[in-house]
Design a protein around this motif. Structure first.
Motif, mmCIF file in Angstrom:
data_model
loop_
_atom_site.group_PDB
_atom_site.id
_atom_site.type_symbol
_atom_site.label_atom_id
_atom_site.label_comp_id
_atom_site.label_asym_id
_atom_site.label_seq_id
_atom_site.Cartn_x
_atom_site.Cartn_y
_atom_site.Cartn_z
ATOM 1 N N PRO A 158 0.794 -1.228 0.000
ATOM 2 C CA PRO A 158 0.000 0.000 0.000
ATOM 3 C C PRO A 158 0.831 1.285 0.000
ATOM 4 O O PRO A 158 0.334 2.328 -0.435
ATOM 5 C CB PRO A 158 -0.845 -0.109 1.272
ATOM 6 C CG PRO A 158 -0.116 -1.056 2.145
ATOM 7 C CD PRO A 158 0.586 -2.008 1.222
ATOM 8 N N ASP A 159 2.072 1.247 0.486
ATOM 9 C CA ASP A 159 2.924 2.438 0.527
ATOM 10 C C ASP A 159 4.037 2.409 -0.506
ATOM 11 O O ASP A 159 4.390 3.434 -1.080
ATOM 12 C CB ASP A 159 3.570 2.593 1.918
ATOM 13 C CG ASP A 159 2.541 2.712 3.014
ATOM 14 O OD1 ASP A 159 1.505 3.375 2.802
ATOM 15 O OD2 ASP A 159 2.759 2.118 4.086
ATOM 16 N N GLU A 160 4.614 1.234 -0.749
ATOM 17 C CA GLU A 160 5.796 1.126 -1.594
ATOM 18 C C GLU A 160 5.489 0.665 -3.016
ATOM 19 O O GLU A 160 6.403 0.518 -3.828
ATOM 20 C CB GLU A 160 6.815 0.193 -0.934
ATOM 21 C CG GLU A 160 7.290 0.729 0.409
ATOM 22 C CD GLU A 160 8.380 -0.101 1.033
ATOM 23 O OE1 GLU A 160 9.182 -0.714 0.292
ATOM 24 O OE2 GLU A 160 8.438 -0.136 2.272
ATOM 25 N N GLY A 161 4.230 0.421 -3.298
ATOM 26 C CA GLY A 161 3.863 -0.031 -4.635
ATOM 27 C C GLY A 161 4.256 -1.483 -4.848
ATOM 28 O O GLY A 161 4.270 -2.281 -3.913
ATOM 29 N N LEU A 162 4.588 -1.838 -6.069
ATOM 30 C CA LEU A 162 4.913 -3.216 -6.399
ATOM 31 C C LEU A 162 6.308 -3.565 -5.891
ATOM 32 O O LEU A 162 7.297 -2.930 -6.269
ATOM 33 C CB LEU A 162 4.820 -3.444 -7.908
ATOM 34 C CG LEU A 162 3.422 -3.251 -8.504
ATOM 35 C CD1 LEU A 162 3.469 -3.432 -10.019
ATOM 36 C CD2 LEU A 162 2.426 -4.202 -7.872
ATOM 37 N N VAL A 163 6.365 -4.561 -4.999
ATOM 38 C CA VAL A 163 7.631 -5.031 -4.434
ATOM 39 C C VAL A 163 7.722 -6.539 -4.656
ATOM 40 O O VAL A 163 6.728 -7.198 -4.957
ATOM 41 C CB VAL A 163 7.759 -4.695 -2.921
ATOM 42 C CG1 VAL A 163 7.727 -3.182 -2.701
ATOM 43 C CG2 VAL A 163 6.671 -5.377 -2.111
ATOM 44 N N GLY A 164 8.906 -7.067 -4.471
ATOM 45 C CA GLY A 164 9.124 -8.482 -4.699
ATOM 46 C C GLY A 164 8.673 -9.363 -3.554
ATOM 47 O O GLY A 164 8.520 -8.914 -2.408
ATOM 48 N N LEU A 165 8.457 -10.627 -3.886
ATOM 49 C CA LEU A 165 8.200 -11.668 -2.887
ATOM 50 C C LEU A 165 9.400 -12.606 -2.897
ATOM 51 O O LEU A 165 9.729 -13.200 -3.924
ATOM 52 C CB LEU A 165 6.925 -12.462 -3.228
ATOM 53 C CG LEU A 165 5.599 -11.778 -2.955
ATOM 54 C CD1 LEU A 165 4.445 -12.664 -3.420
ATOM 55 C CD2 LEU A 165 5.436 -11.436 -1.480
#
Length: 180
Positions: A158-165
């Motif tokens: 919700p804050d950092e946008g698309l991030v990795g898993l």
């Protein structure tokens, strides 16, 4: 491994029973609603969420309970895959936000490792650790897990946008009762 283990500050980790779900659900729902750490559905009702957390055999769910009998954390664990993949375990952890930073997550992680060794799993694979969940990544690394791959942009933070898993892995040596 015994069904109850002592953790930090008198916290006891024990097998969860069906009635514990009412104590787990409030912080489960709060953590999922934050949308920062799990790719689970948000806004699940009490009964919709139950099968997402309360494992059935051969897996299990445990709770961390404080001196007052309040559930302050929980973990679920079991085979990562059925059949020919069942020699590798997986697990997930949640700690009530009001009780984070007290060593409960570490105690749950150590419990899971011991449980997996006692069940002769050859490793533990975490399938979806949000890379921006720095506290969890640091904890898992300190327990011996390594990042073996990252799926880019697989989690919508919700804050950092698309991030990795991250996919994280700990190799176990059940014959020696240790991890490598």
């Amino acid at each position: 491994m015994s069904s109850a283990t002592r953790g930090p500050d008198g916290v006891v980790i024990r097998d969860a029973v069906s009635q514990d779900w009412d104590g787990i659900y409030p912080f489960y729902a709060a953590i999922m609603a934050e949308g920062r750490t799990f790719p689970f559905p948000e806004r699940q009702s009490l009964e919709e969420a139950r099968p997402w957390w309360m494992e059935q055999p051969p897996g299990k769910t445990v709770v961390a309970v404080d001196d007052d009998g309040v559930i302050v954390g929980s973990a679920k664990m079991g085979p990562n895959r059925p059949g020919r993949g069942s020699h590798v375990a997986t697990a997930s952890f949640i700690v009530d936000p009001a009780h984070q930073g007290k060593g409960i997550g570490r105690a749950l992680g150590e419990y899971v490792i011991d449980w997996c060794l006692s069940r002769r799993f050859r490793g533990i694979q975490f399938n979806a650790v949000v890379e921006s969940n720095r506290a969890a990544v640091q904890l898992y690394r300190s327990l011996g897990f390594e990042v073996i791959g990252t799926v880019p942009e697989a989690f919508d933070h919700p804050d950092e946008g698309l991030v990795g898993l991250h996919v994280m892995y700990l190799r176990l040596n059940p014959a020696a009762g240790s991890y490598v």
